[in-house]
Design a protein around this motif. Structure first.
Motif, PDB file in Angstrom:
ATOM      1  N   THR A  14      25.877  -3.189  18.478  1.00 40.05           N
ATOM      2  CA  THR A  14      24.429  -3.010  18.299  1.00 40.05           C
ATOM      3  C   THR A  14      23.752  -3.196  19.650  1.00 40.05           C
ATOM      4  O   THR A  14      24.328  -3.787  20.566  1.00 40.05           O
ATOM      5  N   THR A  15      22.531  -2.700  19.745  1.00 43.67           N
ATOM      6  CA  THR A  15      21.794  -2.790  21.007  1.00 43.67           C
ATOM      7  C   THR A  15      20.547  -3.653  20.811  1.00 43.67           C
ATOM      8  O   THR A  15      20.007  -3.712  19.710  1.00 43.67           O
ATOM      9  N   PRO A  16      20.096  -4.285  21.895  1.00 44.60           N
ATOM     10  CA  PRO A  16      18.843  -5.048  21.757  1.00 44.60           C
ATOM     11  C   PRO A  16      17.667  -4.092  21.571  1.00 44.60           C
ATOM     12  O   PRO A  16      17.710  -2.955  22.035  1.00 44.60           O
ATOM     13  N   LEU A  17      16.646  -4.565  20.882  1.00 44.38           N
ATOM     14  CA  LEU A  17      15.438  -3.751  20.699  1.00 44.38           C
ATOM     15  C   LEU A  17      14.749  -3.608  22.052  1.00 44.38           C
ATOM     16  O   LEU A  17      14.509  -4.607  22.734  1.00 44.38           O
ATOM     17  N   ASP A  18      14.455  -2.395  22.449  1.00 41.85           N
ATOM     18  CA  ASP A  18      13.733  -2.171  23.706  1.00 41.85           C
ATOM     19  C   ASP A  18      12.306  -2.718  23.535  1.00 41.85           C
ATOM     20  O   ASP A  18      11.690  -2.521  22.481  1.00 41.85           O
ATOM     21  N   SER A  19      11.788  -3.384  24.576  1.00 41.19           N
ATOM     22  CA  SER A  19      10.455  -4.012  24.419  1.00 41.19           C
ATOM     23  C   SER A  19       9.379  -2.955  24.138  1.00 41.19           C
ATOM     24  O   SER A  19       8.403  -3.218  23.431  1.00 41.19           O
ATOM     25  N   ARG A  20       9.568  -1.731  24.654  1.00 41.61           N
ATOM     26  CA  ARG A  20       8.585  -0.665  24.389  1.00 41.61           C
ATOM     27  C   ARG A  20       8.631  -0.234  22.921  1.00 41.61           C
ATOM     28  O   ARG A  20       7.635   0.173  22.333  1.00 41.61           O
ATOM     29  N   VAL A  21       9.808  -0.360  22.343  1.00 46.31           N
ATOM     30  CA  VAL A  21       9.970  -0.029  20.916  1.00 46.31           C
ATOM     31  C   VAL A  21       9.228  -1.069  20.079  1.00 46.31           C
ATOM     32  O   VAL A  21       8.459  -0.740  19.174  1.00 46.31           O
ATOM     33  N   LEU A  22       9.454  -2.334  20.430  1.00 44.80           N
ATOM     34  CA  LEU A  22       8.790  -3.421  19.696  1.00 44.80           C
ATOM     35  C   LEU A  22       7.267  -3.265  19.756  1.00 44.80           C
ATOM     36  O   LEU A  22       6.573  -3.378  18.750  1.00 44.80           O
ATOM     37  N   GLU A  23       6.794  -2.954  20.956  1.00 41.67           N
ATOM     38  CA  GLU A  23       5.349  -2.794  21.164  1.00 41.67           C
ATOM     39  C   GLU A  23       4.788  -1.677  20.264  1.00 41.67           C
ATOM     40  O   GLU A  23       3.714  -1.816  19.682  1.00 41.67           O
ATOM     41  N   ALA A  24       5.530  -0.602  20.151  1.00 43.58           N
ATOM     42  CA  ALA A  24       5.067   0.514  19.309  1.00 43.58           C
ATOM     43  C   ALA A  24       5.076   0.133  17.827  1.00 43.58           C
ATOM     44  O   ALA A  24       4.254   0.604  17.038  1.00 43.58           O
ATOM     45  N   MET A  25       6.010  -0.760  17.453  1.00 44.93           N
ATOM     46  CA  MET A  25       6.155  -1.106  16.033  1.00 44.93           C
ATOM     47  C   MET A  25       5.078  -2.076  15.526  1.00 44.93           C
ATOM     48  O   MET A  25       4.652  -1.988  14.372  1.00 44.93           O
ATOM     49  N   ILE A  26       4.688  -3.009  16.393  1.00 45.47           N
ATOM     50  CA  ILE A  26       3.842  -4.127  15.936  1.00 45.47           C
ATOM     51  C   ILE A  26       2.569  -3.696  15.180  1.00 45.47           C
ATOM     52  O   ILE A  26       2.312  -4.186  14.080  1.00 45.47           O
ATOM     53  N   PRO A  27       1.791  -2.726  15.699  1.00 45.51           N
ATOM     54  CA  PRO A  27       0.562  -2.362  14.958  1.00 45.51           C
ATOM     55  C   PRO A  27       0.856  -1.869  13.541  1.00 45.51           C
ATOM     56  O   PRO A  27       0.006  -1.988  12.661  1.00 45.51           O
ATOM     57  N   HIS A  28       2.083  -1.363  13.326  1.00 42.32           N
ATOM     58  CA  HIS A  28       2.415  -0.841  11.989  1.00 42.32           C
ATOM     59  C   HIS A  28       2.932  -1.931  11.049  1.00 42.32           C
ATOM     60  O   HIS A  28       3.201  -1.678   9.890  1.00 42.32           O
ATOM     61  N   MET A  29       3.024  -3.162  11.586  1.00 42.03           N
ATOM     62  CA  MET A  29       3.343  -4.305  10.723  1.00 42.03           C
ATOM     63  C   MET A  29       2.075  -5.114  10.468  1.00 42.03           C
ATOM     64  O   MET A  29       2.047  -5.988   9.626  1.00 42.03           O
ATOM     65  N   THR A  30       1.049  -4.846  11.272  1.00 41.30           N
ATOM     66  CA  THR A  30      -0.179  -5.639  11.160  1.00 41.30           C
ATOM     67  C   THR A  30      -1.344  -4.753  10.696  1.00 41.30           C
ATOM     68  O   THR A  30      -1.508  -4.528   9.507  1.00 41.30           O
ATOM     69  N   THR A  31      -2.046  -4.158  11.647  1.00 40.97           N
ATOM     70  CA  THR A  31      -3.258  -3.400  11.308  1.00 40.97           C
ATOM     71  C   THR A  31      -2.990  -2.177  10.422  1.00 40.97           C
ATOM     72  O   THR A  31      -3.639  -1.973   9.405  1.00 40.97           O
ATOM     73  N   TYR A  32      -2.012  -1.377  10.837  1.00 43.61           N
ATOM     74  CA  TYR A  32      -1.768  -0.099  10.137  1.00 43.61           C
ATOM     75  C   TYR A  32      -0.583  -0.234   9.184  1.00 43.61           C
ATOM     76  O   TYR A  32       0.470   0.347   9.425  1.00 43.61           O
ATOM     77  N   PHE A  33      -0.756  -1.023   8.164  1.00 44.35           N
ATOM     78  CA  PHE A  33       0.370  -1.354   7.287  1.00 44.35           C
ATOM     79  C   PHE A  33       0.468  -0.439   6.059  1.00 44.35           C
ATOM     80  O   PHE A  33       1.243  -0.694   5.151  1.00 44.35           O
ATOM     81  N   GLY A  34      -0.317   0.635   6.061  1.00 41.19           N
ATOM     82  CA  GLY A  34      -0.429   1.460   4.847  1.00 41.19           C
ATOM     83  C   GLY A  34       0.860   2.123   4.402  1.00 41.19           C
ATOM     84  O   GLY A  34       1.861   2.151   5.123  1.00 41.19           O
ATOM     85  N   ASN A  35       0.785   2.633   3.164  1.00 45.38           N
ATOM     86  CA  ASN A  35       1.918   3.360   2.586  1.00 45.38           C
ATOM     87  C   ASN A  35       1.671   4.855   2.801  1.00 45.38           C
ATOM     88  O   ASN A  35       0.681   5.399   2.297  1.00 45.38           O
ATOM     89  N   PRO A  36       2.563   5.524   3.524  1.00 42.44           N
ATOM     90  CA  PRO A  36       2.298   6.935   3.826  1.00 42.44           C
ATOM     91  C   PRO A  36       2.254   7.822   2.584  1.00 42.44           C
ATOM     92  O   PRO A  36       1.768   8.946   2.638  1.00 42.44           O
ATOM     93  N   ALA A  37       2.758   7.302   1.464  1.00 42.15           N
ATOM     94  CA  ALA A  37       2.728   8.119   0.240  1.00 42.15           C
ATOM     95  C   ALA A  37       1.327   8.130  -0.377  1.00 42.15           C
ATOM     96  O   ALA A  37       1.041   8.945  -1.239  1.00 42.15           O
TER      97      ALA A  37
END
Ligand SMILES: Cc1ncc(COP(=O)(O)O)c(C=O)c1O
Length: 393
Positions: A14-37
């Protein structure tokens, strides 16, 4: 690497999470948490837009169309979904025509367990026949071998693009073309290939490709299945039943933060491909030559480094007469994988090492060392010192 943790040489695992990947993910765990359906409000719109973008980033990396990508939980699910989907489809076709045609699959003996065990299950419970092809001493299967076991009832061939243990890059282009001209489904497990070799699905007629994000600096538990939509248009039965998400191709609420992370991981791989590969090849060569200087009897398993047919991040080496288990307490400063593992007093040998001809003794003296984005020359020199101190006491 972080203080007090071993130096990491297990990027194939396995590979470590790239910090740029983490940065892109965070808003989708907090502010933009909606269900795309749910497309009734801005939360759902933001989520579906993010998924759309990640799908485009992913498709771009392999020169596919976004509509050909389906998100899932990783390569294990992807592989299962292809084989089950193909079997269900063929059986349905048989039933519609009132036929009982035999179904034969082909694969190789060095595939991941999610391929081999699924085939075994399908043989036992669904009456599928299959042939497992041997590989040569460097892990290659040839098109000639495949041709020699192909029968009129052969419906699917599955060959991994890059082997996870010894880094062998298979002749996928030739196998895909053979399947295309013989009306046989072709699946490749590209889990260890994405980001390590250039993949162009417009020019390689693969029907199904599976991949996992955690092997490419993305999050765990997310992966994708590519299914060809043109020339030919492939459509198979679903593996999961449910709410009809992803255009009815894989049901289940989408893991938006993970998808966003996987998409970002693909974009980074795409834009940094040349430099990253150059760096990995350099580290791989340095690691092997430094080890060989210290241990002249060292054996490299799999294709040679110069062959052009080996993953640039993988080394698989045998230190003859050095059973790793006996030295493990001296190697705690390093994170790697072993060629055989001892569980509850029983030693199990890697089927891949067995397939390329290693004896149990040699396998027990074998290590997989894989380098990646955070590996430095300094790490490699330190690792060689640890091996020297451990093995040359
Ligand atoms: C070649 C190959 N296929 C499939 C898998 C399974 O991937 P996942 O655990 O993400 O489902 C792996 C993981 O080690 C792999 O190396």
């Amino acid at each position: 690497m972080t203080k007090n943790l071993p130096l990491y040489f297990d990027y194939n695992s396995t590979t470590p999470l790239d910090s740029r990947v983490l940065e892109a993910m965070i808003p989708h765990m907090t502010t933009y948490f909606g269900n795309p359906a749910n497309q009734l409000h801005a939360y759902g719109w933001a989520a579906s837009l993010a998924v759309q973008m990640a799908t485009e980033q992913t498709a771009q990396l392999i020169n596919a169309k976004p509509s050909e990508i389906v998100w899932n939980s990783g390569a294990t699910e992807g592989n299962n979904s292809v084989f089950w989907g193909v079997v269900k489809t063929l059986k349905k076709q048989n039933a519609q025509k009132n036929l009982n045609d035999k179904i034969h699959f082909i694969t190789t003996e060095i595939e991941h367990a999610s391929v081999l065990k699924t085939f075994e299950y399908l043989k036992l419970h669904e009456n599928i026949e299959y042939t497992v092809l041997p590989v040569d001493s460097a892990g290659f299967v040839s098109l000639e071998q495949i041709k020699s076991v192909t029968k009129p009832e052969t419906k699917l061939i599955s060959v991994m693009w890059v082997n996870n243990e010894i880094g062998t890059i298979q002749p996928i282009h030739d196998i895909a073309n053979f399947c295309q001209s013989n009306d046989i489904y072709f699946h490749t497990d590209a889990t260890q290939a994405i980001g390590k070799i250039k993949i162009d699905l417009k020019n390689t007629p693969i029907h199904f490709l599976t991949a996992s994000s955690h092997k490419m600096y993305g999050p765990k538990g997310i992966g994708f299945l590519y299914t060809r939509s043109l020339n030919p248009h492939i459509q198979i039965e679903n593996y999961l039943s449910g709410g009809g998400h992803q255009n009815n191709k894989r049901s289940g609420t989408l893991n938006v933060p993970a998808i966003v992370g996987a998409g970002m991981a693909c974009e980074i791989l795409n834009s940094e491909f040349e430099n990253e590969n150059k760096k990995n090849k350099h580290l791989q060569k340095l690691f092997f030559s430094e080890l060989k200087n210290e241990f002249p009897n060292l054996i490299l398993n799999g294709p040679t480094l110069e062959s052009g047919h080996r993953s640039p991040m993988n080394l698989n080496v045998t230190f003859p007469n050095t059973p790793i288990d006996l030295y493990i307490s001296k190697l705690t400063g390093l994170a790697f994988s072993q060629g055989s593992a001892c569980h509850f007093g029983e030693t199990s040998m890697s089927p891949v090492l067995k397939a390329v001809g290693l004896t149990p003794e040699l396998a027990s003296s074998t290590l997989r060392l894989s380098v990646g984005r955070l590996t430095t020359e300094k790490d490699i020199l330190a690792a060689v010192q640890i091996f020297s101190a451990a093995f040359k006491y």
